[in-house]
Design a protein around this motif. Structure first.
Motif, PDB file in Angstrom:
ATOM      1  N   LEU A 178      -3.597  -2.526  -6.417  1.00  0.00           N
ATOM      2  CA  LEU A 178      -2.138  -2.625  -6.268  1.00  0.00           C
ATOM      3  C   LEU A 178      -1.453  -1.266  -6.215  1.00  0.00           C
ATOM      4  CD1 LEU A 178      -1.436  -5.598  -8.731  1.00  0.00           C
ATOM      5  CD2 LEU A 178      -1.721  -5.683  -6.245  1.00  0.00           C
ATOM      6  N   TRP A 199       2.015   0.245  -6.708  1.00  0.00           N
ATOM      7  CA  TRP A 199       2.777  -0.389  -7.778  1.00  0.00           C
ATOM      8  C   TRP A 199       2.283  -0.018  -9.173  1.00  0.00           C
ATOM      9  CZ3 TRP A 199       7.306  -2.352  -6.609  1.00  0.00           C
ATOM     10  CH2 TRP A 199       7.550  -2.714  -5.278  1.00  0.00           C
ATOM     11  N   VAL A 253       9.239   2.725  -4.414  1.00  0.00           N
ATOM     12  CA  VAL A 253       7.878   2.186  -4.422  1.00  0.00           C
ATOM     13  C   VAL A 253       7.624   1.361  -3.155  1.00  0.00           C
ATOM     14  CG1 VAL A 253       6.215   0.784  -5.682  1.00  0.00           C
ATOM     15  CG2 VAL A 253       7.883   2.154  -6.939  1.00  0.00           C
ATOM     16  N   THR A 254       8.626   0.603  -2.731  1.00  0.00           N
ATOM     17  CA  THR A 254       8.485  -0.178  -1.500  1.00  0.00           C
ATOM     18  C   THR A 254       8.260   0.730  -0.302  1.00  0.00           C
ATOM     19  OG1 THR A 254       9.924  -1.915  -2.396  1.00  0.00           O
ATOM     20  CG2 THR A 254       9.586  -1.899  -0.019  1.00  0.00           C
ATOM     21  N   THR A 263       4.799   1.604  -0.234  1.00  0.00           N
ATOM     22  CA  THR A 263       3.984   0.437   0.107  1.00  0.00           C
ATOM     23  C   THR A 263       3.815   0.292   1.615  1.00  0.00           C
ATOM     24  OG1 THR A 263       4.749  -0.713  -1.885  1.00  0.00           O
ATOM     25  CG2 THR A 263       3.745  -2.056  -0.171  1.00  0.00           C
ATOM     26  N   PHE A 284      12.657   0.489  -7.152  1.00  0.00           N
ATOM     27  CA  PHE A 284      12.034  -0.514  -6.292  1.00  0.00           C
ATOM     28  C   PHE A 284      12.010  -0.046  -4.837  1.00  0.00           C
ATOM     29  CE2 PHE A 284      12.013  -4.353  -3.689  1.00  0.00           C
ATOM     30  CZ  PHE A 284      10.948  -5.053  -4.238  1.00  0.00           C
ATOM     31  N   THR A 288      11.191   7.611  -6.894  1.00  0.00           N
ATOM     32  CA  THR A 288      10.525   6.850  -7.958  1.00  0.00           C
ATOM     33  C   THR A 288      10.594   7.590  -9.292  1.00  0.00           C
ATOM     34  OG1 THR A 288       9.006   5.863  -6.348  1.00  0.00           O
ATOM     35  CG2 THR A 288       8.352   5.789  -8.661  1.00  0.00           C
ATOM     36  N   LEU A 291       4.359   2.070 -11.908  1.00  0.00           N
ATOM     37  CA  LEU A 291       4.666   1.512 -13.226  1.00  0.00           C
ATOM     38  C   LEU A 291       4.199   2.445 -14.340  1.00  0.00           C
ATOM     39  CD1 LEU A 291       3.857  -2.290 -12.797  1.00  0.00           C
ATOM     40  CD2 LEU A 291       6.063  -1.307 -13.466  1.00  0.00           C
TER      41      LEU A 291
END
Length: 608
Positions: A537, A540, A518-519, A522, A515, A486, A544
């Motif tokens: 969130l 995410w 971060v996924t 998650t 992406f 990231t 960001l």
């Protein structure tokens, strides 16, 4: 109120050698010392600095100690209970969410909108400065979420320094501490210089009217500003008198200035010309991001409010309301004010130093010029007042950790304020304000601020996904891989933009990696759940925040990087010579078992 002491079952000599015991223990054998004391032991009580032989021995172990401090992490109990003893007296819990909202308003509004908007609209963004404020406001709001979760969980005066020390370790916290002090000095000096410009604009069209030019000095340092030094000194002296007094004074002044801001926005739109918005992107999209990196200064006051957590009555309720509420309102106000300015005056005619005052003069409202100047002066004054409180509390916690002499951590028994810490920041800020121009200060300040906000987002992810002695090696490896991907992809996107890379392939690759990273976080199992208030969130929003802060750092000019690395190099030299030995000695002093158990019992009470 003096911090109660539970004397550990040790000999008197051991008590004096234990760095976690307060410097001023109140016992039958040791009545309270005077607050005004200046002995060597008060500045350097650590064993490594008792004599030259001790320091020579400690210095020979620098690499071992550096390794220890790079891996060493503090704890919530240590920050909330143990280190507070170094201050000897409690700070007063006197603030509510209403105080925090107005402290946020008073600290932030005026610290940038009246000082940086004209400079960046003229030099970098033109009318698109409104987008720069929107972008910076969104990034700041993400950072506010991170600060709020930490401030609720660890309501201590050190703010981001303490949060980073708990999650990222002593060495990273020291680098942050150096940048926090740099931010404090540059921010206070920049505000004082801007105050001088606006004050001069009330008597002359030349904002340097009250400054003294020294031609033999380098450009950017050749306009001496005695007015900036005087007002900065006065603001800091007032802030020393007491937290509640400063809060009430700020609330009254901020209510008045909010009415004036409404007046500025209304008059700006009444005299607006749509033709002034053309071209909207005179410097291209790059100018929007370059300006966004600098106008971030306008949002920096909120971290000072987070520093007041130790003096907040109910942190779990008051901090989220105060921080998130005030920043949401301020972001909207900033965008409206920036739009009003660029619609009222062509961007090529905006004054760089006193934009709003000169703008009203150009549309024939000379009397409004004085109203605007008074509002700007008030905003900068309250920003200096609150900034002084917040900066002193940063410095206090840094001193509690012995990264600077613990003498600066002492809290006055009557005022409940850290007078020595305030005087340290005041003295350095006054020297810098006397010599340095606004553009020099703003680039240094923006880099330091963005760097700390990026670290805060990383620390929040570490707090959620890693708990020492609980997280398995496999889970830690997965999390670290995702985090590094990231961060690396964020740097990659920024680098592509910085070299004006054409085409979409590079951005698609880096964006896809971001992406993926971060996924990966998650789907990973979180190791900790916030006890009271948490960032929504995750991961995410923190991811960001990392991306936006890295991108904004990359949008700063090369000179900002050069100044940042020079300052960081100086900080590192100090750390290797002094800081690493002081913090090593402190870390290897074991507190009494009874004190630790008491801390575990009381920590939830500190949060609520």
């Amino acid at each position: 109120m003096r911090i109660p002491i539970q004397p550990p079952p040790e000999s008197q000599s051991n008590i004096e050698n234990n760095l976690l015991v307060p410097l001023n223990p109140t016992t039958m054998d040791h009545p309270p010392k005077s607050y005004w004391r200046f002995s060597k032991h008060d500045f350097y009580p650590e064993p490594s600095f008792q004599n030259f032989s001790a320091y020579k021995s400690a210095f020979s172990q620098t690499l071992h100690r550096l390794h220890d401090r790079c891996l060493g992490r503090s704890t919530d109990v240590n920050e909330l209970i143990e280190l507070k003893k170094q201050s000897e007296n409690e700070m007063q819990k006197c603030l509510t969410w209403v105080d925090l909202i107005w402290l946020g308003f008073g600290s932030v509004v005026g610290s940038g909108i009246f000082t940086i908007t004209g400079l960046e609209a003229r030099n970098d963004a033109g009318p698109s400065i409104v987008l720069s404020y929107a972008l910076s406001g969104l990034s700041a709001l993400f950072s506010v979420f991170c600060y709020t979760e930490f401030a609720v969980e660890i309501p201590i005066a050190g703010g981001s320094f303490s949060f980073l020390r708990v999650e990222l370790g002593d060495f990273i916290a020291f680098i942050a501490a150096g940048n926090i002090l740099l931010e404090a000095v540059a921010g206070a000096a920049g505000l004082a210089r801007s105050f001088s410009s606006y004050f001069a604009s009330m008597f002359s069209s030349n904002p340097d009217f009250l400054r003294i030019r020294i031609d033999s000095f380098a450009e950017g340092f050749n306009l001496l500003d005695p007015i900036a030094v005087i007002i900065l000194f006065i603001a800091n002296m007032v802030a020393m008198k007491g937290t509640k007094l400063t809060s009430v004074s700020n609330m009254i002044l901020s209510m008045i200035s909010s009415l004036i801001i409404v007046f500025i926005i209304i008059v700006g739109f009444v005299h607006a010309k749509r033709s002034n918005l053309e071209p909207f992107f005179p410097y291209g999209p790059e100018g929007v991001f370059r300006a966004a990196a600098v106008v971030y200064w306008s949002y920096t006051g909120f971290d000072m409010v987070a520093n007041m957590a130790e003096e907040t009555k109910k942190p779990a309720r008051d901090i989220p309301l105060g921080l998130v509420g005030s920043m949401s309102m301020i972001s909207v106000v900033y965008c409206l004010m920036a739009l009003a300015l660029t619609m009222m005056v062509k961007y090529t005619e905006i004054d760089r130093d006193a934009a709003y005052s000169v703008a009203f003069e150009k549309i024939g409202m000379k009397w409004a010029k004085y109203v605007v100047s008074l509002c700007a002066l008030k905003g900068m004054l309250t920003s200096m007042l609150i900034g002084s409180m917040g900066q002193a509390r940063y410095t206090t916690q840094i001193a509690r950790a012995h990264m600077i002499p613990p003498w600066f951590a002492l809290v006055h028994p009557k005022t409940g304020t850290p007078i020595y810490a305030t005087l340290l920041v005041t003295t350095i800020s006054c020297i810098v304000a006397l010599f340095s121009s606004l553009d020099v200060l703003s680039s240094v300040l923006s880099f330091s601020t963005l760097f700390i906000f990026m670290l805060m987002a990383i620390a929040l992810l570490v707090r959620r996904y890693y708990v020492k002695e609980t997280t398995s090696s496999r889970d830690l490896a997965k999390f670290m891989a995702c985090l590094l991907v990231t961060i690396g992809s964020s740097i990659g996107i920024t680098a592509l933009w910085g070299v004006n890379r054409k085409g979409w392939v590079g951005y698609a690759v880096c964006g896809g990696l971001w992406f993926t990273g971060v996924t990966g976080m998650t789907v990973a199992r979180k190791q900790r759940v916030p006890k009271v208030w948490g960032v929504p969130l995750v991961p995410w929003l923190p991811a960001l925040s990392i991306l936006m802060n890295v991108f904004l750092i990359g949008s700063l000019g090369g000179i900002a990087f050069k100044r940042f690395f020079i300052c960081s190099g100086v900080m590192l030299v100090y750390y290797l010579l002094v800081g690493v030995h002081a913090t090593y000695d402190l870390a290897h002093q074991d507190p009494s078992e009874s004190t630790i158990e008491k801390g575990k019992e009381n920590i939830d009470g500190e949060r609520l």
